[in-house]
Every structure is written in C-alpha cells, then in structure tokens.
Scaffold this motif. Structure first.
Motif, PDB file in Angstrom:
ATOM      1  N   ASP A  16       0.653  -1.389  -0.049  1.00 15.10           N
ATOM      2  CA  ASP A  16       0.212   0.577  -0.346  1.00 15.10           C
ATOM      3  C   ASP A  16       0.544   1.332   0.715  1.00 15.10           C
ATOM      4  OD1 ASP A  16      -2.950   1.087  -0.163  1.00 15.10           O
ATOM      5  OD2 ASP A  16      -1.947   2.201   1.931  1.00 15.10           O
ATOM      6  N   VAL A  17       1.745   1.538   0.522  1.00 13.27           N
ATOM      7  CA  VAL A  17       2.845   2.335   0.871  1.00 13.27           C
ATOM      8  C   VAL A  17       3.754   2.652  -1.103  1.00 13.27           C
ATOM      9  CG1 VAL A  17       5.244   2.956   1.713  1.00 13.27           C
ATOM     10  CG2 VAL A  17       3.529   1.953   3.175  1.00 13.27           C
ATOM     11  N   VAL A  18       3.949   0.931  -1.037  1.00  7.18           N
ATOM     12  CA  VAL A  18       4.634   1.401  -3.145  1.00  7.18           C
ATOM     13  C   VAL A  18       3.230   2.068  -3.251  1.00  7.18           C
ATOM     14  CG1 VAL A  18       5.701   0.216  -4.433  1.00  7.18           C
ATOM     15  CG2 VAL A  18       6.430  -0.189  -2.078  1.00  7.18           C
ATOM     16  N   LYS A  19       2.550   1.584  -3.740  1.00  8.27           N
ATOM     17  CA  LYS A  19       1.135   1.618  -4.521  1.00  8.27           C
ATOM     18  C   LYS A  19       0.376   3.286  -4.404  1.00  8.27           C
ATOM     19  CE  LYS A  19      -2.731   1.802  -3.088  1.00  8.27           C
ATOM     20  NZ  LYS A  19      -3.897   2.840  -2.130  1.00  8.27           N
ATOM     21  N   THR A  20       0.949   3.607  -3.050  1.00  7.96           N
ATOM     22  CA  THR A  20       0.805   5.286  -2.811  1.00  7.96           C
ATOM     23  C   THR A  20       1.456   6.432  -3.254  1.00  7.96           C
ATOM     24  OG1 THR A  20      -0.832   4.529  -0.840  1.00  7.96           O
ATOM     25  CG2 THR A  20      -0.125   6.897  -0.730  1.00  7.96           C
ATOM     26  N   ARG A  21       2.923   6.292  -3.287  1.00  6.57           N
ATOM     27  CA  ARG A  21       3.953   6.751  -3.944  1.00  6.57           C
ATOM     28  C   ARG A  21       3.682   6.610  -5.077  1.00  6.57           C
ATOM     29  NH1 ARG A  21       8.728   7.268  -0.362  1.00  6.57           N
ATOM     30  NH2 ARG A  21       7.660   7.300   1.814  1.00  6.57           N
ATOM     31  N   LEU A  22       3.083   5.638  -5.913  1.00 13.04           N
ATOM     32  CA  LEU A  22       3.435   5.111  -7.424  1.00 13.04           C
ATOM     33  C   LEU A  22       1.655   6.119  -7.754  1.00 13.04           C
ATOM     34  CD1 LEU A  22       4.046   1.763  -8.518  1.00 13.04           C
ATOM     35  CD2 LEU A  22       5.439   4.044  -8.009  1.00 13.04           C
ATOM     36  N   SER A  28       1.738  14.296  -8.878  1.00  8.42           N
ATOM     37  CA  SER A  28       3.211  15.480  -8.662  1.00  8.42           C
ATOM     38  C   SER A  28       4.661  15.026  -9.403  1.00  8.42           C
ATOM     39  CB  SER A  28       3.021  15.449  -6.989  1.00  8.42           C
ATOM     40  OG  SER A  28       1.831  16.636  -7.098  1.00  8.42           O
ATOM     41  N   PRO A  29       4.448  14.565 -10.684  1.00  6.38           N
ATOM     42  CA  PRO A  29       5.743  14.021 -10.961  1.00  6.38           C
ATOM     43  C   PRO A  29       6.654  14.607 -10.184  1.00  6.38           C
ATOM     44  CG  PRO A  29       4.188  14.268 -12.670  1.00  6.38           C
ATOM     45  CD  PRO A  29       4.182  15.200 -11.984  1.00  6.38           C
ATOM     46  N   GLY A  30       7.233  16.061  -9.870  1.00  7.39           N
ATOM     47  CA  GLY A  30       8.477  16.321  -9.402  1.00  7.39           C
ATOM     48  C   GLY A  30       8.576  15.790  -7.758  1.00  7.39           C
ATOM     49  N   ILE A  31       8.268  15.329  -6.735  1.00  3.02           N
ATOM     50  CA  ILE A  31       7.921  15.266  -5.640  1.00  3.02           C
ATOM     51  C   ILE A  31       8.774  13.540  -5.694  1.00  3.02           C
ATOM     52  CG2 ILE A  31       6.578  14.564  -3.719  1.00  3.02           C
ATOM     53  CD1 ILE A  31       4.597  16.168  -4.066  1.00  3.02           C
ATOM     54  N   PHE A  32       8.796  12.529  -6.260  1.00  2.00           N
ATOM     55  CA  PHE A  32       9.269  11.590  -6.028  1.00  2.00           C
ATOM     56  C   PHE A  32       9.878  11.135  -7.649  1.00  2.00           C
ATOM     57  CE2 PHE A  32       6.420  10.834  -2.570  1.00  2.00           C
ATOM     58  CZ  PHE A  32       7.535  10.962  -1.889  1.00  2.00           C
ATOM     59  N   LYS A  33      11.048   9.704  -7.700  1.00  6.75           N
ATOM     60  CA  LYS A  33      11.222  10.114  -8.536  1.00  6.75           C
ATOM     61  C   LYS A  33      11.338   8.202  -9.114  1.00  6.75           C
ATOM     62  CE  LYS A  33      12.850  13.534 -10.990  1.00  6.75           C
ATOM     63  NZ  LYS A  33      11.308  14.561 -11.774  1.00  6.75           N
ATOM     64  N   TYR A  34      10.905   7.595  -9.573  1.00  7.69           N
ATOM     65  CA  TYR A  34      10.683   6.298  -9.436  1.00  7.69           C
ATOM     66  C   TYR A  34      10.042   4.803 -11.012  1.00  7.69           C
ATOM     67  CZ  TYR A  34       9.256   6.602  -4.301  1.00  7.69           C
ATOM     68  OH  TYR A  34       9.807   6.966  -3.449  1.00  7.69           O
ATOM     69  N   ALA A  35      11.283   4.482 -11.263  1.00 15.21           N
ATOM     70  CA  ALA A  35      11.166   3.970 -12.546  1.00 15.21           C
ATOM     71  C   ALA A  35      10.130   2.466 -12.540  1.00 15.21           C
ATOM     72  CB  ALA A  35      12.030   3.485 -12.907  1.00 15.21           C
ATOM     73  N   ASP A  39      11.445  -0.598  -7.994  1.00 14.64           N
ATOM     74  CA  ASP A  39      12.539   0.777  -7.883  1.00 14.64           C
ATOM     75  C   ASP A  39      12.060   1.431  -7.402  1.00 14.64           C
ATOM     76  OD1 ASP A  39      14.847   2.428  -8.739  1.00 14.64           O
ATOM     77  OD2 ASP A  39      13.564   3.105  -8.889  1.00 14.64           O
ATOM     78  N   CYS A  40      10.512   1.535  -6.689  1.00 20.37           N
ATOM     79  CA  CYS A  40       9.672   2.014  -5.928  1.00 20.37           C
ATOM     80  C   CYS A  40      10.096   1.847  -4.784  1.00 20.37           C
ATOM     81  CB  CYS A  40       8.271   2.757  -6.113  1.00 20.37           C
ATOM     82  SG  CYS A  40       7.168   3.289  -4.975  1.00 20.37           S
ATOM     83  N   GLU A  43      13.680   2.491  -3.362  1.00 17.88           N
ATOM     84  CA  GLU A  43      14.174   3.561  -3.239  1.00 17.88           C
ATOM     85  C   GLU A  43      13.884   3.721  -1.772  1.00 17.88           C
ATOM     86  OE1 GLU A  43      15.994   5.792  -4.657  1.00 17.88           O
ATOM     87  OE2 GLU A  43      16.928   4.788  -6.113  1.00 17.88           O
ATOM     88  N   ILE A  44      12.562   3.454  -1.336  1.00  9.54           N
ATOM     89  CA  ILE A  44      12.208   3.509  -0.288  1.00  9.54           C
ATOM     90  C   ILE A  44      12.883   3.001   0.710  1.00  9.54           C
ATOM     91  CG2 ILE A  44      10.175   3.399   1.299  1.00  9.54           C
ATOM     92  CD1 ILE A  44       8.706   3.445  -0.775  1.00  9.54           C
ATOM     93  N   VAL A  45      13.194   1.926   0.710  1.00  9.04           N
ATOM     94  CA  VAL A  45      14.474   0.714   1.656  1.00  9.04           C
ATOM     95  C   VAL A  45      15.866   2.059   1.795  1.00  9.04           C
ATOM     96  CG1 VAL A  45      15.460  -0.722   2.156  1.00  9.04           C
ATOM     97  CG2 VAL A  45      13.274  -0.452   1.253  1.00  9.04           C
ATOM     98  N   ARG A  46      16.361   1.885   0.638  1.00  9.05           N
ATOM     99  CA  ARG A  46      17.293   2.766   0.471  1.00  9.05           C
ATOM    100  C   ARG A  46      17.812   3.543   1.026  1.00  9.05           C
ATOM    101  NH1 ARG A  46      18.517   3.048  -4.363  1.00  9.05           N
ATOM    102  NH2 ARG A  46      18.448   0.987  -4.717  1.00  9.05           N
ATOM    103  N   LYS A  47      16.667   4.893   0.650  1.00  8.75           N
ATOM    104  CA  LYS A  47      16.410   6.028   1.433  1.00  8.75           C
ATOM    105  C   LYS A  47      16.185   6.116   3.259  1.00  8.75           C
ATOM    106  CE  LYS A  47      17.072   8.550  -2.854  1.00  8.75           C
ATOM    107  NZ  LYS A  47      15.666   9.355  -3.652  1.00  8.75           N
ATOM    108  N   GLU A  48      14.688   5.199   3.099  1.00  5.02           N
ATOM    109  CA  GLU A  48      13.868   5.927   4.334  1.00  5.02           C
ATOM    110  C   GLU A  48      14.064   4.829   5.321  1.00  5.02           C
ATOM    111  OE1 GLU A  48       9.857   7.480   3.703  1.00  5.02           O
ATOM    112  OE2 GLU A  48      11.036   8.109   1.960  1.00  5.02           O
TER     113      GLU A  48
END
Length: 88
Positions: A16-22, A28-35, A39-40, A43-48
């Motif tokens: 659900d977290v990944v779905k919400t981020r996507l 708003s494409p400028g907030i997050f950059k996921y492929a 990847d999403c 990136e969440i695990v890597r950064k947060e």
C-alpha cells in the motif's frame, strides 16, 4: 478474525505504501522519481529504511481488523443458520 486482521494489515502495508507513492508520482511527478514498483520499493528502503514500508501499519490494522472480524462472524452465523435449516 482479530489475528487475521492484524496479519493482513501488516503484510499488505508495504504494498500500500508503494502504491500510494506511485499514485503521488502520477499526480505530482516532481515529488518522487521512481521507474516502477520495484524501483519504488528499493528507493524507499534505501533512503528511508525498511521501517518506512510499514508507516501507517498500525492505523491500517485498526481499519482492517474490525472488517475482517465482522466478516468471519457473519460467515459463521450464515453457516450455522444454513446447517440448522438443512440439518447439516
């Protein structure tokens, strides 16, 4: 019902977290950059950290658990009524 609700809420929360981020990326494409999905999640695990995938899990469990508990209760009541009606 109670245990199933807690397990379901906890297990599905990362998805659900990944779905919400996507969804945010689409709006708003400028907030997050996921492929994509993987990847999403990476990136969440890597950064947060891994814990970020479980943000809101407690609230999700509070939402899911009563619904699943009621569903199990209603299913059992229907089965009992059916058995009494048809003698099984």
């Amino acid at each position: 019902g109670l245990v199933a609700g807690v397990v379901a809420g906890t297990v599905t929360n990362p998805m659900d977290v990944v779905k919400t981020r996507l969804q945010v990326v689409r709006a708003s494409p400028g907030i997050f950059k996921y492929a994509g999905v993987f990847d999403c999640a990476a990136e969440i695990v890597r950064k947060e950290g891994l814990v970020a995938l479980f943000d809101g899990a407690f609230a999700r469990c509070l939402l899911v658990t009563p619904r699943l508990t009621m569903a199990v209760f209603v299913k059992q009541a229907i089965q009992d009524h059916w058995a009494a009606l048809w003698g099984r």
